[in-house]
Design an enzyme around this catalytic site. Structure first.
Site, mmCIF file in Angstrom:
data_model
loop_
_atom_site.group_PDB
_atom_site.id
_atom_site.type_symbol
_atom_site.label_atom_id
_atom_site.label_comp_id
_atom_site.label_asym_id
_atom_site.label_seq_id
_atom_site.Cartn_x
_atom_site.Cartn_y
_atom_site.Cartn_z
ATOM 1 N N MET A 105 0.845 -1.181 0.000
ATOM 2 C CA MET A 105 0.000 0.000 0.000
ATOM 3 C C MET A 105 0.889 1.243 0.000
ATOM 4 O O MET A 105 1.437 1.611 1.022
ATOM 5 C CB MET A 105 -0.912 -0.018 1.229
ATOM 6 C CG MET A 105 -1.817 1.191 1.313
ATOM 7 S SD MET A 105 -2.922 1.154 2.731
ATOM 8 C CE MET A 105 -4.254 0.198 2.073
ATOM 9 N N PRO A 106 1.067 1.911 -1.149
ATOM 10 C CA PRO A 106 1.904 3.112 -1.210
ATOM 11 C C PRO A 106 1.260 4.293 -0.487
ATOM 12 O O PRO A 106 0.056 4.546 -0.620
ATOM 13 C CB PRO A 106 2.010 3.400 -2.701
ATOM 14 C CG PRO A 106 1.646 2.123 -3.383
ATOM 15 C CD PRO A 106 0.669 1.454 -2.478
ATOM 16 N N HIS A 107 2.087 5.005 0.269
ATOM 17 C CA HIS A 107 1.668 6.234 0.955
ATOM 18 C C HIS A 107 2.565 7.349 0.458
ATOM 19 O O HIS A 107 3.788 7.222 0.466
ATOM 20 C CB HIS A 107 1.824 6.110 2.471
ATOM 21 C CG HIS A 107 1.037 4.980 3.060
ATOM 22 N ND1 HIS A 107 -0.307 5.050 3.270
ATOM 23 C CD2 HIS A 107 1.417 3.751 3.464
ATOM 24 C CE1 HIS A 107 -0.722 3.905 3.790
ATOM 25 N NE2 HIS A 107 0.309 3.100 3.909
ATOM 26 N N ASN A 157 -5.418 1.451 -3.319
ATOM 27 C CA ASN A 157 -4.419 1.244 -2.264
ATOM 28 C C ASN A 157 -3.440 2.396 -2.114
ATOM 29 O O ASN A 157 -2.569 2.362 -1.250
ATOM 30 C CB ASN A 157 -3.635 -0.037 -2.524
ATOM 31 C CG ASN A 157 -4.479 -1.282 -2.367
ATOM 32 O OD1 ASN A 157 -5.584 -1.228 -1.827
ATOM 33 N ND2 ASN A 157 -3.974 -2.399 -2.826
ATOM 34 N N THR A 194 -2.510 6.086 -1.037
ATOM 35 C CA THR A 194 -2.974 7.199 -0.212
ATOM 36 C C THR A 194 -2.042 8.383 -0.409
ATOM 37 O O THR A 194 -0.827 8.228 -0.575
ATOM 38 C CB THR A 194 -3.017 6.839 1.286
ATOM 39 O OG1 THR A 194 -1.706 6.483 1.722
ATOM 40 C CG2 THR A 194 -3.962 5.688 1.550
#
Length: 61
Positions: A1-3, A38, A40
């Site tokens: 999940m990339p932030h 996914n 954010t």
């Protein structure tokens, strides 16, 4: 999940922020092969009085 965290001086419109998060999401999704759901993006705005370049506050420009 990339932030992703985007730090910038305050003053952009909501429309500009919407465009920014959409393009960042698209780029990260494509590059990292991650579903857009996914990704954010967090926008961290700072006042011009808290940001300086070359020894001068952005608020002094």
């Amino acid at each position: 999940m990339p932030h992703v965290v985007v730090r910038m001086i305050e003053g952009r419109t909501e429309e500009q922020k919407r465009a920014l998060v959409q393009r960042v999401t698209d780029a990260v999704s494509e590059t990292a092969n991650a579903p857009k759901e996914n990704v954010t993006v967090y926008i961290e705005e700072m006042p011009k009085t808290n940001y300086a370049v070359a020894g001068k506050l952005a608020s002094d420009k």
